[in-house]
Design a protein around this motif. Structure first.
Motif, PDB file in Angstrom:
ATOM      1  N   GLU A   1     -34.692  16.624  16.966  1.00  0.00           N
ATOM      2  CA  GLU A   1     -34.612  17.418  15.542  1.00  0.00           C
ATOM      3  C   GLU A   1     -33.532  18.103  15.087  1.00  0.00           C
ATOM      4  O   GLU A   1     -32.594  18.867  16.232  1.00  0.00           O
ATOM      5  N   ARG A   2     -33.052  18.194  13.820  1.00  0.00           N
ATOM      6  CA  ARG A   2     -31.846  18.634  13.379  1.00  0.00           C
ATOM      7  C   ARG A   2     -32.212  19.362  11.800  1.00  0.00           C
ATOM      8  O   ARG A   2     -32.675  18.577  11.025  1.00  0.00           O
ATOM      9  N   ASP A   3     -32.151  20.420  11.827  1.00  0.00           N
ATOM     10  CA  ASP A   3     -32.242  21.318  10.655  1.00  0.00           C
ATOM     11  C   ASP A   3     -33.694  21.075   9.919  1.00  0.00           C
ATOM     12  O   ASP A   3     -34.111  20.909   8.989  1.00  0.00           O
ATOM     13  N   GLY A   4     -34.673  21.151  11.148  1.00  0.00           N
ATOM     14  CA  GLY A   4     -35.990  21.102  10.693  1.00  0.00           C
ATOM     15  C   GLY A   4     -36.368  19.891  10.338  1.00  0.00           C
ATOM     16  O   GLY A   4     -37.692  19.589  10.218  1.00  0.00           O
ATOM     17  N   LYS A   5     -35.703  18.741  10.450  1.00  0.00           N
ATOM     18  CA  LYS A   5     -36.100  17.350  10.434  1.00  0.00           C
ATOM     19  C   LYS A   5     -35.707  16.511  11.230  1.00  0.00           C
ATOM     20  O   LYS A   5     -35.122  16.756  12.368  1.00  0.00           O
ATOM     21  N   GLU A   6     -36.684  15.338  11.546  1.00  0.00           N
ATOM     22  CA  GLU A   6     -36.708  14.441  12.655  1.00  0.00           C
ATOM     23  C   GLU A   6     -35.560  13.475  12.512  1.00  0.00           C
ATOM     24  O   GLU A   6     -35.429  12.872  11.442  1.00  0.00           O
ATOM     25  N   TRP A   7     -34.624  13.383  13.611  1.00  0.00           N
ATOM     26  CA  TRP A   7     -33.488  12.386  13.538  1.00  0.00           C
ATOM     27  C   TRP A   7     -33.875  11.461  14.790  1.00  0.00           C
ATOM     28  O   TRP A   7     -34.668  11.675  15.646  1.00  0.00           O
TER      29      TRP A   7
END
Length: 221
Positions: free
Chosen positions: A118-124
């Motif tokens: 997770e990065r900045d609340g988004k899935e990576w």
């Protein structure tokens, strides 16, 4: 009576003297063979040979028709691709041999060690791409996950694959397309280019390979 009989006997004598024509002997009936006199011989029989009928030999010629290959002109705005092409991918900066498959809806890239985070609340997702040169180190790439797809494979269980956006370049044409990530190390080509790149941009000639040659990305020098 004696005188009468004497007169009848005298009739032939009187007729011969009176000049009356004597009876004429009729000629022999035609068709009867005449008697052959002495010194004459029968003609030798001649052998009669019948001519054989003339036989005409007619030569039969079988005409074989061959298919003619006609090159059909393609619109100038369409890219002509073979069944296999070299593709440059970004990010990564790798040039991979790819299989052009108009039957696949999306493109697919061989990736290993997939690690979601997770990065900045988004899935990576973090993954590694094997370089074409075996001596080179794998390239690590991090990209946001756009969505997931479930792919059914004949004879195998369906797979849930992450989908990311990547830039693909063939020839001088570059498109940003969705690419699903999976392990394709058992297949011949690490990259499969599907309809999401080909649609409205290219036509495929399956009888040819490497039509476009080396890719030329927009930022390459």
């Amino acid at each position: 009576m004696a005188s009468l009989l004497a007169g009848c006997e005298s009739l032939p004598f009187m007729s011969s003297r009176s000049g009356a024509p004597e009876p004429v002997e009729s000629p022999p009936v035609s068709g009867q063979p005449e008697a052959v006199g002495e010194g004459q011989q029968c003609p030798q029989p001649e052998e009669v040979v019948c001519q054989e009928p003339e036989v005409k030999v007619v030569e039969r010629v079988i005409e074989r028709r061959f298919e003619t290959v006609v090159e059909v002109p393609v619109a100038k705005d369409k890219l002509v691709l073979g069944s296999v092409e070299s593709v440059s991918i970004e990010p990564g900066g790798l040039i991979l041999d790819s299989l052009i498959d108009s039957g696949a809806p999306t493109s697919s890239l061989s990736a290993k060690e997939l690690q979601p985070f997770e990065r900045d609340g988004k899935e990576w997702i973090r993954f590694k791409l094997a370089a074409p040169n075996d001596n080179s180190e794998p390239v690590t790439i991090e990209l946001p996950v756009k969505r997931y797809v479930r792919v059914a494979r004949p004879g195998f269980e369906s797979q849930r694959r992450p989908v990311v956006d990547m830039s693909l370049t063939m020839g001088q044409v570059t498109h940003m397309v969705e690419v699903n990530l999976t392990d394709r190390s058992s297949l011949d080509y690490p990259l499969l280019v599907g309809r999401n790149f080909l649609k409205d941009a290219a036509v495929v000639d399956v009888s040819r390979r490497n039509v476009q040659g080396q890719p030329r990305p927009p930022l390459s020098k």
